[in-house]
Design an enzyme around this catalytic site. Structure first.
Site, PDB file in Angstrom:
ATOM      1  N   VAL A 122       0.139   0.210 -16.469  1.00 31.40           N
ATOM      2  CA  VAL A 122       0.420  -0.375 -15.153  1.00 31.40           C
ATOM      3  C   VAL A 122      -0.488  -1.562 -14.892  1.00 31.40           C
ATOM      4  CG1 VAL A 122       0.265   0.077 -12.671  1.00 31.40           C
ATOM      5  CG2 VAL A 122       1.345   1.751 -14.177  1.00 31.40           C
ATOM      6  N   ALA A 123      -1.751  -1.454 -15.328  1.00 29.10           N
ATOM      7  CA  ALA A 123      -2.702  -2.543 -15.096  1.00 29.10           C
ATOM      8  C   ALA A 123      -2.269  -3.829 -15.785  1.00 29.10           C
ATOM      9  CB  ALA A 123      -4.081  -2.127 -15.595  1.00 29.10           C
TER      10      ALA A 123
ATOM     11  N   GLU B  67       2.838  -7.506 -11.803  1.00 28.44           N
ATOM     12  CA  GLU B  67       3.902  -7.201 -10.845  1.00 28.44           C
ATOM     13  C   GLU B  67       4.060  -8.277  -9.781  1.00 28.44           C
ATOM     14  OE1 GLU B  67       0.004  -5.805  -9.818  1.00 28.44           O
ATOM     15  OE2 GLU B  67       1.305  -5.117 -11.420  1.00 28.44           O
TER      16      GLU B  67
ATOM     17  N   ASP C  18      18.891 -47.577  -9.265  1.00 34.68           N
ATOM     18  CA  ASP C  18      19.598 -48.688  -8.653  1.00 34.68           C
ATOM     19  C   ASP C  18      18.592 -49.614  -7.983  1.00 34.68           C
ATOM     20  OD1 ASP C  18      22.027 -47.712  -9.404  1.00 34.68           O
ATOM     21  OD2 ASP C  18      22.436 -46.704  -7.508  1.00 34.68           O
TER      22      ASP C  18
ATOM     23  N   ASP D 297      29.561 -43.364  -9.562  1.00 34.92           N
ATOM     24  CA  ASP D 297      28.295 -42.909 -10.129  1.00 34.92           C
ATOM     25  C   ASP D 297      28.298 -41.407 -10.395  1.00 34.92           C
ATOM     26  OD1 ASP D 297      26.901 -45.353 -10.166  1.00 34.92           O
ATOM     27  OD2 ASP D 297      26.494 -45.205  -8.024  1.00 34.92           O
TER      28      ASP D 297
ATOM     29  N   ASN E 177      -6.489  -9.199 -16.538  1.00 37.06           N
ATOM     30  CA  ASN E 177      -6.083  -8.009 -17.297  1.00 37.06           C
ATOM     31  C   ASN E 177      -6.974  -7.800 -18.515  1.00 37.06           C
ATOM     32  OD1 ASN E 177      -4.070  -7.503 -15.485  1.00 37.06           O
ATOM     33  ND2 ASN E 177      -2.401  -8.243 -16.782  1.00 37.06           N
TER      34      ASN E 177
ATOM     35  N   GLU F  37     -10.086  -6.263 -17.448  1.00 37.10           N
ATOM     36  CA  GLU F  37      -9.957  -4.836 -17.174  1.00 37.10           C
ATOM     37  C   GLU F  37      -9.842  -4.021 -18.464  1.00 37.10           C
ATOM     38  OE1 GLU F  37      -7.458  -5.745 -13.053  1.00 37.10           O
ATOM     39  OE2 GLU F  37      -6.438  -4.996 -14.846  1.00 37.10           O
TER      40      GLU F  37
ATOM     41  N   ASP G  39      -5.281  -9.230  -6.847  1.00 39.17           N
ATOM     42  CA  ASP G  39      -4.319  -9.924  -7.708  1.00 39.17           C
ATOM     43  C   ASP G  39      -3.233 -10.625  -6.911  1.00 39.17           C
ATOM     44  OD1 ASP G  39      -5.528  -9.447 -10.066  1.00 39.17           O
ATOM     45  OD2 ASP G  39      -3.981  -8.144 -10.897  1.00 39.17           O
TER      46      ASP G  39
END
Length: 946
Positions: free
Chosen positions: A318-319, A323, A365, A671, A733, A736, A766
């Site tokens: 999960v870390a 997310e 132009d 155009d 991450n 960690e 985060d």
């Protein structure tokens, strides 16, 4: 149909009345009510309850109330609960929900049950809910923003109301309105043509066939509505010619409305950036699962229970899941679109935001984009003599020097115009032009010469018109003058001079000799070299009201030349310089004389060298694709003059063959192909046609080139901000994951940071900083770098390298502070338990070290090369607030007993915080050193000239 019906309410097809009023073009009604296509043009007005002068204002208002606005039904918005539910179907959300479910299951299977497992499951769900709430809020806000921005683009049409020609919002059209059609107009309702001058339309939105088809005012036999050659339909566009038509169907009752209802539910396609993010999400989710499984296998020999190890591995997985990425992506794009709108650039497609950041060539132009599109005639030339004109703008104040010899020239030029001067109606308004700005300048100079064009038009009413097109570069109108007829012609000097055989100067009529031709060419070149747009004016007598075009535009009598100035926009010079520094090549594409184009290009800085490469449309016609590719490969400054929209399309295609990312500006209907084919089609919002705006992916609300440069700058920043988030999150991450791996390999029996602590970091440190990074303003030097390659991925080598660089420093710092505290206690590894005070202090230090280092990393990733000191530490207050919030959460976790029990933490003293702050600054200081090295390397002189 009774006379009473005809005078009040026509048998029309509006959105509200379609079920009650008999539809005019319905097969079932053909036997009782004559369909509109069957009627002669004169009877159409009676059948639809109107007149050639259009509806009176009061009657138009009453019909608007009865039939409703001329608008298609808006696509039904998803219900709020569906919008919210979609936030939980994202891959990251699904992974987290499954992880939470498994954790809840593990809690139920444990004996004895561990409250920490339950807390972990709740924390995972908290992460999912928080991100869903942020994503939902951003999506809802983006919808509201898109609706507000869409309303900024005008959708107007020209209508006759009570005999007066007005420009009204298309939604105010009602059945019975008489609309005026000209080349480039989008047809705003289903209409029966009652007057046509070489009128052709493109019915591709309805039929799928893009060939231009002619329209007639004559009656045709009843048949399928789309086959009626005397009708034009909503959603189609006028390719050439002009005409008038009476509205018989509006809103949802139109043919386009019927198709729109079928297509409204079609799903949206994802952009390349969204696809790239989705692909990255799959890879990250797979990597997270693999690393979680690895952690489970590595720690299995430690003797911990299988359920405990499984929950731990799940927490590690999960870390590693970013997310906050979907929410940050939405925030970055939404903020980019809003900022571009504030700089007068309306983004219609997210793809344009991506492409803007990698634009390498802008084909622009001249008139209206580089210049102000407010033409002012400054000189009239006839008989070898210039006649200066005073006054600026569209207010008819000023005079023509010695006007008598050129009054006939200006009369003919004024008669050959469809534009109209509109006087101010209030103290803050100015004179403006309804129609072509060049024609507006001709109307103004005619008034300055003392001509009453209203009286001239009554004395010589128009009977036929051959509209301007980019091939002929001419416009011709035929007028009845007493018992005779006269053609009035204006256009490009070269094209018109080739059709002249006679000359009339100062009342003297004679043959156009070779010296006369040479004098006209020299005068035109002299005016063009001053940056003036030059038009030639001629006329000829005709035998009847309906001549062939070739007859009306041959054997002409030349009257003289008109030179008008369109001054450059004051902001364009700086914008051109910015694009040059950004490595963007600017190619001017204009239909004007080469000398005029070069003069304007020099004024705004597109041309700086003495020998620019000037290529005309005739030269392009003589080139094959290989020669064109060789031409475009030359590094010289390039001007394309006297070119048509077809030439522009060909040049865009050739540039794309060379791998260029091309932005193209355009305003006319012709155009549209180039705008669609370009990587970024840029239409003019103020002066452009509806067709061009529909084909483009970006609309300039102020028509200025400077807005393109601003949009490119913002487009680059959007992509950069997404990368900043990725570097921030993935480097954290690593910070960690590093201590966990280190503890495993050195044989420490416990983890330096628990899964619940990691989720607390995700929630507190985060998501909010990541969103604040998504709102980061462009770096000061973002336009001093070359364009980004379209093949470059979000996870480029440079991004991965910076993630490892910053993440490695974070991981080393956290490992150092954790194991220093453990080692300084002198307690053997095997004696530590989760409740040991030293262990609780160590895990608190680890969590605090990650949070503080994240704060400093968020400051570091704000810029790629620029020092944060130069950018300003306080210049993103949202980021500082988000970082402060994360630190506050960490302080609460450290000192509040309820949170200490949940996270197994202990209070830290001042010395601990000082150590953490010192370690936290290491990534910032190291990254500042990296940036300084990059700046020094970029400043080294290169071998060649830039």
């Amino acid at each position: 149909m009774s006379g009473e019906q005809a005078s009040t309410d026509p048998p029309v097809m509006s959105g509200e009345q379609a079920s009650t009023d008999p539809p005019v073009m319905s097969g079932e009604q053909a036997s009782t009510d004559p369909p509109v296509p069957d009627l002669p043009a004169g009877e159409v007005f009676t059948a639809l309850g109107t007149s050639r002068r259009g509806l009176p204002t009061a009657q138009a208002r009453a019909r608007l109330e009865k039939y409703g606005s001329n608008e298609l039904p808006r696509a039904g918005r998803r219900a709020v609960w569906r919008q919210l539910g979609s936030q939980f179907t994202d891959l990251f959300a699904v992974v987290l929900i499954v992880a939470s479910g498994i954790t809840f299951l593990a809690y139920g299977l444990e004996e004895p049950r561990d409250i920490g497992t339950f807390q972990l499951a709740v924390a995972i769900l908290g992460v999912v809910v928080l991100n869903a709430a942020i994503g939902f809020a951003q999506e809802y806000s983006a919808e509201r923003t898109a609706q507000a921005l869409e309303a900024m683009v005008p959708h107007t049409c020209r209508v006759l109301r009570g005999g007066e020609r007005l420009e009204l919002p298309a939604r105010e059209l009602v059945p019975g309105d008489v609309v005026v059609l000209e080349a480039g107009d989008a047809v705003s309702a289903d209409c029966r043509v009652v007057e046509a001058h070489e009128l052709t339309v493109n019915n591709a939105p309805l039929t799928g066939e893009s060939n231009a088809v002619g329209r007639t005012a004559d009656p045709v036999a009843t048949g399928p509505p789309l086959e009626a050659r005397n009708c034009v339909f909503m959603g189609t566009d006028v390719v050439a010619g002009s005409g008038r038509a009476v509205v018989f169907a509006t809103g949802a009752a139109t043919e386009f409305g019927r198709i729109y209802r079928l297509a409204a539910a079609a799903p949206r396609q994802k952009t390349p950036l969204q696809l790239q993010v989705a692909s990255m999400a799959r890879r990250v989710a797979g990597a997270a699962l693999a690393i979680g499984a690895l952690m489970f296998a590595v720690r299995l020999p430690t003797g911990e229970s299988t359920v405990t190890l499984f929950v731990f591995a799940l927490g590690v997985m999960v870390a590693l899941v970013p997310e906050g990425l979907p929410a940050t992506l939405s925030v970055s794009l939404a903020i980019g679109v809003r900022r571009m709108a504030r700089r007068h650039a309306l983004i219609k497609q997210l793809l344009a935001v991506e492409a803007l950041g990698s634009t390498t060539v802008v084909c622009t132009d001249k008139t209206g984009t580089l210049t102000q599109a407010e033409m002012t005639v400054t000189q009239v030339w006839a008989g070898g003599a210039p006649h200066p004109v005073s006054g600026v703008g569209y207010e008819p104040s000023g005079e023509v020097a010695d006007a008598a010899p050129v009054r006939e020239l200006l009369r003919v030029a004024g008669l050959c115009c469809n534009a109209r001067l509109v006087p101010p109606t209030g103290p803050r308004e100015h004179w403006r032009v309804l129609g072509d700005t060049t024609e507006g300048a001709l109307l103004v100079v005619a008034a300055k010469a003392g001509l009453d064009l209203g009286a001239e038009e009554e004395a010589a009413p128009r009977v036929t018109e051959f509209p301007f097109d980019s091939d002929r570069k001419l416009m011709t109108t035929v007028h009845k003058t007493g018992a005779d007829y006269q053609a009035c012609v204006k256009g490009a000097p070269g094209e018109l001079l080739a059709r002249c055989t006679d000359v009339e100067w100062d009342g003297r009529h004679g043959l156009l000799t070779a010296p006369d031709r040479a004098a006209v060419v020299a005068a035109g070149d002299a005016l063009a070299s001053q940056g003036l747009r030059v038009l030639a004016v001629a006329r000829r007598a005709l035998d009847g009201p309906r001549p062939a075009q070739e007859e009306a535009e041959s054997a002409l009598t030349l009257l003289g030349l008109v030179g008008m100035l369109d001054p450059p926009r004051p902001e364009v010079t700086d914008a051109v310089a910015v694009c040059r520094r950004a490595g963007i090549r600017i190619v001017m594409v204009t239909g004007d004389h080469p000398l005029t184009g070069e003069a304007v290009a020099r004024r705004v800085g597109i041309v700086r060298r003495p020998d620019p490469l000037v290529v005309t449309g005739a030269r392009l016609d003589a080139m094959d694709d290989e020669a064109l590719d060789s031409l475009l490969a030359e590094p010289s400054e390039l001007l394309l003059c006297r070119v048509s929209p077809e030439h522009k399309m060909r040049v865009v295609t050739a540039l794309q063959r060379r791998g260029e990312v091309v932005a193209v500006t355009g305003d006319g209907a012709n155009d549209a192909p180039a705008l669609k084919h370009a990587d970024i089609g840029v239409a003019m919002g103020a002066s452009g046609t509806d067709v061009a705006r529909e084909a483009a992916s970006m609309v300039l609300l102020d028509d200025s080139f400077a807005s393109i440069a601003a949009a490119v700058r913002l487009g680059r920043s959007v992509y950069q901000n997404i990368r900043k988030f990725l570097i921030y999150v993935f480097s954290s991450n690593i910070g960690e994951l590093g201590p966990i791996l280190a503890a495993t390999f050195v044989g420490f029996p416990l983890v330096p940071i628990s899964a619940v602590q990691i989720l607390a970091i995700d929630l507190g440190s985060d998501v909010m900083p990541a969103l604040a990074l998504g709102a980061e303003r462009p770096e000061p030097d973002v336009m001093d770098r070359p364009p980004r390659s379209r093949r470059e991925r979000l996870f480029s080598a440079a991004v991965v390298g910076r993630i490892l660089f910053l993440g490695g420093i974070q991981a080393l710092g956290v490992c150092a502070v954790f194991f220093w505290h453990i080692h300084s206690s002198g307690i053997p590894f095997d004696d530590f338990t989760e409740d040991h005070p030293v262990y609780r202090e160590a895990v608190t230090l680890a969590q605090g070290g990650i949070v503080l280092s994240q704060f400093f990393v968020s400051l570091a990733v704000r810029t790629e090369r620029q020092s944060i000191l130069r950018t300003g530490l306080l210049s993103n207050p949202a980021l500082l607030a988000a970082g402060g919030f994360g630190v506050a959460v960490m302080v609460a976790i450290s000192y509040l007993p309820p949170l200490q029990a949940v996270f197994n933490t202990a209070p830290l003293d001042a010395a601990d915080w000082a150590v953490l702050a010192g370690l936290g600054t290491l990534p910032l200081l190291a990254d500042e050193g990296r940036k300084a090295w990059l700046r020094r390397r970029a400043a080294r002189p290169k071998g060649g000239s830039p």
